[in-house]
Scaffold this motif. Structure first.
Motif, mmCIF file in Angstrom:
data_model
loop_
_atom_site.group_PDB
_atom_site.id
_atom_site.type_symbol
_atom_site.label_atom_id
_atom_site.label_comp_id
_atom_site.label_asym_id
_atom_site.label_seq_id
_atom_site.Cartn_x
_atom_site.Cartn_y
_atom_site.Cartn_z
ATOM 1 N N ASP A 18 0.841 -1.185 0.000
ATOM 2 C CA ASP A 18 0.000 0.000 0.000
ATOM 3 C C ASP A 18 0.885 1.246 0.000
ATOM 4 O OD1 ASP A 18 -2.573 1.236 0.089
ATOM 5 O OD2 ASP A 18 -2.203 1.737 2.191
ATOM 6 N N GLU A 33 3.068 6.216 -1.796
ATOM 7 C CA GLU A 33 1.906 5.334 -1.835
ATOM 8 C C GLU A 33 1.793 4.656 -3.190
ATOM 9 O OE1 GLU A 33 -1.461 7.622 -0.548
ATOM 10 O OE2 GLU A 33 -0.634 7.826 1.477
ATOM 11 N N ASN A 34 1.111 3.524 -3.180
ATOM 12 C CA ASN A 34 0.917 2.746 -4.397
ATOM 13 C C ASN A 34 -0.283 3.323 -5.150
ATOM 14 O OD1 ASN A 34 0.992 0.854 -6.380
ATOM 15 N ND2 ASN A 34 0.925 -0.918 -5.025
ATOM 16 N N LYS A 103 -0.861 -4.155 1.887
ATOM 17 C CA LYS A 103 -2.285 -3.897 1.599
ATOM 18 C C LYS A 103 -3.137 -4.679 2.568
ATOM 19 C CE LYS A 103 -2.258 -2.399 -3.114
ATOM 20 N NZ LYS A 103 -2.823 -2.502 -4.419
#
Length: 103
Positions: A18, A33-34, A103
């Protein structure tokens, strides 16, 4: 000579992440951030962390090579590429620790 897109395609996937945080001690210095606009840098920094265990001067040098044509643009335009600028400024005496956020 390779370009950033080719280099990025050769790096490990980040689908499981994430975000990634760079730390000095317990203090978060940066977070990637992804998401669009940050996923490429997240992928570069994640690969550097996997190879070096932290973001030290050697990792930063490799990172600058991975960013390829963007590194020269960052040199010419300070502030335009903060994740590349950060690699220019890695302090050999105080590397960044990395925290992966799944995540």
């Amino acid at each position: 000579m390779s370009n950033f897109a080719e280099n990025l395609a050769s790096l490990p996937a980040i689908d499981h992440l994430d975000a990634l945080e760079l730390l000095h001690g317990d203090t978060v210095q940066a977070r990637m951030e992804n998401k669009q606009g940050q996923a490429g840098s997240l992928r570069v920094y994640h690969a550097l962390y996997q190879e070096f265990g932290c973001i030290n001067a050697v990792a930063a040098d490799k990172g600058l090579r991975l960013y390829a044509e963007h590194t020269e643009d960052a040199r010419a335009n300070p502030g335009k590429h903060p994740n590349i600028d950060r690699l220019f400024a890695v302090d050999a005496a105080q590397p960044f620790a990395v925290r992966l956020i799944a995540k």
